[in-house]
Design a protein around this motif. Sequence first.
Motif, PDB file in Angstrom:
ATOM      1  N   GLY A 192     -41.038   9.627 -61.002  1.00 51.73           N
ATOM      2  CA  GLY A 192     -40.344   9.452 -62.262  1.00 51.73           C
ATOM      3  C   GLY A 192     -40.948  10.238 -63.409  1.00 51.73           C
ATOM      4  O   GLY A 192     -40.480  10.135 -64.546  1.00 51.73           O
ATOM      5  N   GLU A 193     -41.975  11.038 -63.112  1.00 46.14           N
ATOM      6  CA  GLU A 193     -42.652  11.811 -64.163  1.00 46.14           C
ATOM      7  C   GLU A 193     -42.523  13.315 -63.926  1.00 46.14           C
ATOM      8  O   GLU A 193     -42.068  14.051 -64.788  1.00 46.14           O
ATOM      9  N   SER A 194     -42.931  13.761 -62.754  1.00 47.67           N
ATOM     10  CA  SER A 194     -42.925  15.185 -62.425  1.00 47.67           C
ATOM     11  C   SER A 194     -41.653  15.526 -61.645  1.00 47.67           C
ATOM     12  O   SER A 194     -41.401  14.945 -60.578  1.00 47.67           O
ATOM     13  N   TYR A 195     -40.862  16.468 -62.190  1.00 49.60           N
ATOM     14  CA  TYR A 195     -39.567  16.796 -61.587  1.00 49.60           C
ATOM     15  C   TYR A 195     -39.562  18.203 -60.995  1.00 49.60           C
ATOM     16  O   TYR A 195     -40.246  19.107 -61.489  1.00 49.60           O
ATOM     17  N   HIS A 196     -38.750  18.371 -59.945  1.00 45.62           N
ATOM     18  CA  HIS A 196     -38.609  19.647 -59.251  1.00 45.62           C
ATOM     19  C   HIS A 196     -37.124  19.893 -58.972  1.00 45.62           C
ATOM     20  O   HIS A 196     -36.344  18.956 -58.837  1.00 45.62           O
ATOM     21  N   THR A 197     -36.740  21.152 -58.851  1.00 46.64           N
ATOM     22  CA  THR A 197     -35.343  21.468 -58.572  1.00 46.64           C
ATOM     23  C   THR A 197     -34.984  21.048 -57.150  1.00 46.64           C
ATOM     24  O   THR A 197     -35.801  21.150 -56.229  1.00 46.64           O
ATOM     25  N   CYS A 198     -33.763  20.576 -56.969  1.00 48.01           N
ATOM     26  CA  CYS A 198     -33.304  20.103 -55.659  1.00 48.01           C
ATOM     27  C   CYS A 198     -32.880  21.235 -54.732  1.00 48.01           C
ATOM     28  O   CYS A 198     -32.719  21.018 -53.530  1.00 48.01           O
ATOM     29  N   GLY A 199     -32.649  22.407 -55.271  1.00 48.94           N
ATOM     30  CA  GLY A 199     -32.234  23.534 -54.440  1.00 48.94           C
ATOM     31  C   GLY A 199     -30.740  23.758 -54.397  1.00 48.94           C
ATOM     32  O   GLY A 199     -30.249  24.579 -53.624  1.00 48.94           O
ATOM     33  N   VAL A 200     -29.981  23.005 -55.207  1.00 54.25           N
ATOM     34  CA  VAL A 200     -28.538  23.220 -55.308  1.00 54.25           C
ATOM     35  C   VAL A 200     -28.180  23.406 -56.778  1.00 54.25           C
ATOM     36  O   VAL A 200     -28.958  23.072 -57.663  1.00 54.25           O
ATOM     37  N   GLU A 201     -27.011  23.962 -57.007  1.00 55.05           N
ATOM     38  CA  GLU A 201     -26.522  24.178 -58.371  1.00 55.05           C
ATOM     39  C   GLU A 201     -25.064  23.754 -58.425  1.00 55.05           C
ATOM     40  O   GLU A 201     -24.296  24.031 -57.500  1.00 55.05           O
ATOM     41  N   TRP A 202     -24.698  23.062 -59.466  1.00 51.65           N
ATOM     42  CA  TRP A 202     -23.325  22.571 -59.562  1.00 51.65           C
ATOM     43  C   TRP A 202     -22.341  23.698 -59.871  1.00 51.65           C
ATOM     44  O   TRP A 202     -22.662  24.654 -60.581  1.00 51.65           O
ATOM     45  N   ASP A 203     -21.146  23.542 -59.321  1.00 53.15           N
ATOM     46  CA  ASP A 203     -20.057  24.497 -59.529  1.00 53.15           C
ATOM     47  C   ASP A 203     -19.354  24.174 -60.851  1.00 53.15           C
ATOM     48  O   ASP A 203     -18.824  23.081 -61.031  1.00 53.15           O
ATOM     49  N   LEU A 204     -19.341  25.149 -61.784  1.00 53.52           N
ATOM     50  CA  LEU A 204     -18.734  24.946 -63.101  1.00 53.52           C
ATOM     51  C   LEU A 204     -17.421  25.710 -63.268  1.00 53.52           C
ATOM     52  O   LEU A 204     -16.945  25.902 -64.384  1.00 53.52           O
ATOM     53  N   SER A 205     -16.826  26.132 -62.157  1.00 55.08           N
ATOM     54  CA  SER A 205     -15.610  26.941 -62.249  1.00 55.08           C
ATOM     55  C   SER A 205     -14.431  26.163 -62.842  1.00 55.08           C
ATOM     56  O   SER A 205     -13.483  26.765 -63.349  1.00 55.08           O
ATOM     57  N   SER A 206     -14.489  24.839 -62.808  1.00 56.12           N
ATOM     58  CA  SER A 206     -13.390  24.019 -63.366  1.00 56.12           C
ATOM     59  C   SER A 206     -13.769  23.389 -64.708  1.00 56.12           C
ATOM     60  O   SER A 206     -13.193  22.378 -65.114  1.00 56.12           O
ATOM     61  N   LEU A 207     -14.719  24.015 -65.389  1.00 60.88           N
ATOM     62  CA  LEU A 207     -15.255  23.422 -66.620  1.00 60.88           C
ATOM     63  C   LEU A 207     -14.172  23.128 -67.652  1.00 60.88           C
ATOM     64  O   LEU A 207     -14.189  22.088 -68.299  1.00 60.88           O
ATOM     65  N   ASN A 208     -13.228  24.029 -67.830  1.00 58.14           N
ATOM     66  CA  ASN A 208     -12.203  23.862 -68.868  1.00 58.14           C
ATOM     67  C   ASN A 208     -10.837  23.468 -68.300  1.00 58.14           C
ATOM     68  O   ASN A 208      -9.822  23.581 -68.980  1.00 58.14           O
ATOM     69  N   SER A 209     -10.837  23.005 -67.055  1.00 59.44           N
ATOM     70  CA  SER A 209      -9.572  22.653 -66.414  1.00 59.44           C
ATOM     71  C   SER A 209      -9.037  21.325 -66.954  1.00 59.44           C
ATOM     72  O   SER A 209      -9.786  20.432 -67.343  1.00 59.44           O
ATOM     73  N   LYS A 210      -7.716  21.199 -66.949  1.00 58.06           N
ATOM     74  CA  LYS A 210      -7.053  19.949 -67.324  1.00 58.06           C
ATOM     75  C   LYS A 210      -6.530  19.193 -66.099  1.00 58.06           C
ATOM     76  O   LYS A 210      -6.025  18.084 -66.220  1.00 58.06           O
TER      77      LYS A 210
END
Length: 382
Positions: A71-89
């Motif tokens: 809960g103190e030291s954080y590391h990247t999980c190795g994945v990245e979220w897809d933001l291609s639908s960021l402005n989609s309705k």
Amino acid sequence: MNIYRKLLIVLTALILAAVFSPAPAIYAENPNPPAFDAYIEYSAQGYIVTGTFTEFTPDISQIQPLFSLDGESYHTCGVEWDLSSLNSKDPDKLAKLQNQICLYHSYEPLKNYLDGEIDRFYLKLRLSHTDGTIRKTKTAVIDRGAQQPLPKDVTTIATFASCMSVRKTRPFLYYGKYQITVNSDMTPQQILAFLPDTVPVEIQLQKGIDHFTEGIVQCPVTWKPLSLPKLTAGESITISDAAEEILISSGTILKTPMGIFRLEQSIGIHDHALSDEIELVLNVVAKEDAPTGALTLENTGLELSFDQKPTGATEIQAYTLAENETKWRELPKVPLLDAVNVQPSTPNSGYTLVLKNDQEPLRSYLAAIAAADTPVPFFIGL
């Protein structure tokens, strides 16, 4: 050069550096970070951790899940979220945007969690913005939790764990198989002494027709008396239905990825094509025979497997001896003994790492090959 001209050149260079140098990331200290939730679910890809985040802003340029064990030291999980639908309705696209995978079953720390080595870890999202600002969400906790009764909408199915479960086609049936190595002069009583007191049974939990979760319990087993012919080295003797009825008793604690559950009723192995029959196979060797095995060089190092499991061994120590040396060198303790019964249904053991790539003499051996030199041969002794 005129002193004023020199100053003008220096000032121009400083201005250009300020304009064209990349802006440093700005970590925004937010007293009220955006909400974030995460949960484990079973999918077609196996167990995954899915995160839920809804507070999107148009200037978000990247979202990276982070994990922590304390809960103190954080590391990247190795994945990245897809933001291609960021402005989609579109509601469906928005739902996919807001609910995305943070961890796959083979990624740490989910792998350790599924293996039962840890019971809790922490997740949050790192949000990067187009102006260089970086923020973090609130923390989500994945926790196995305290013991609880089975949910009322859950049904149970018991079967032997995959390491000892085998399939028969005529008739179609899943049952258990357990193989051990015995000396040709052993008595039935001596053989029975080598058989385990428990066997691994998998309890599957279902909601309707859907798989919910599962866990392994060690279930007590009572072996039937043995009536054997004369044992001959090199032969295998198969004994059908070698154990009494397998019964998982009420009150058994089941540890699963979805929580820790207490079984309120006893469970047997008799659902559809599932049987609690255990087929016992005795692989006979001569008393004076030394165990044999095989070595294979894998990405992490040199691995070893026994052709016949050395049943009854209480310790297995590995050594190395390079060509032209006269003294065996003891290797650090390796888990060869753990591999003896990790596959109860097979006569041989599973491959186990015995010498890492950075350990001598394997390190020098590999370095010589890489340099196109002749490597010095060496032996592995047990």
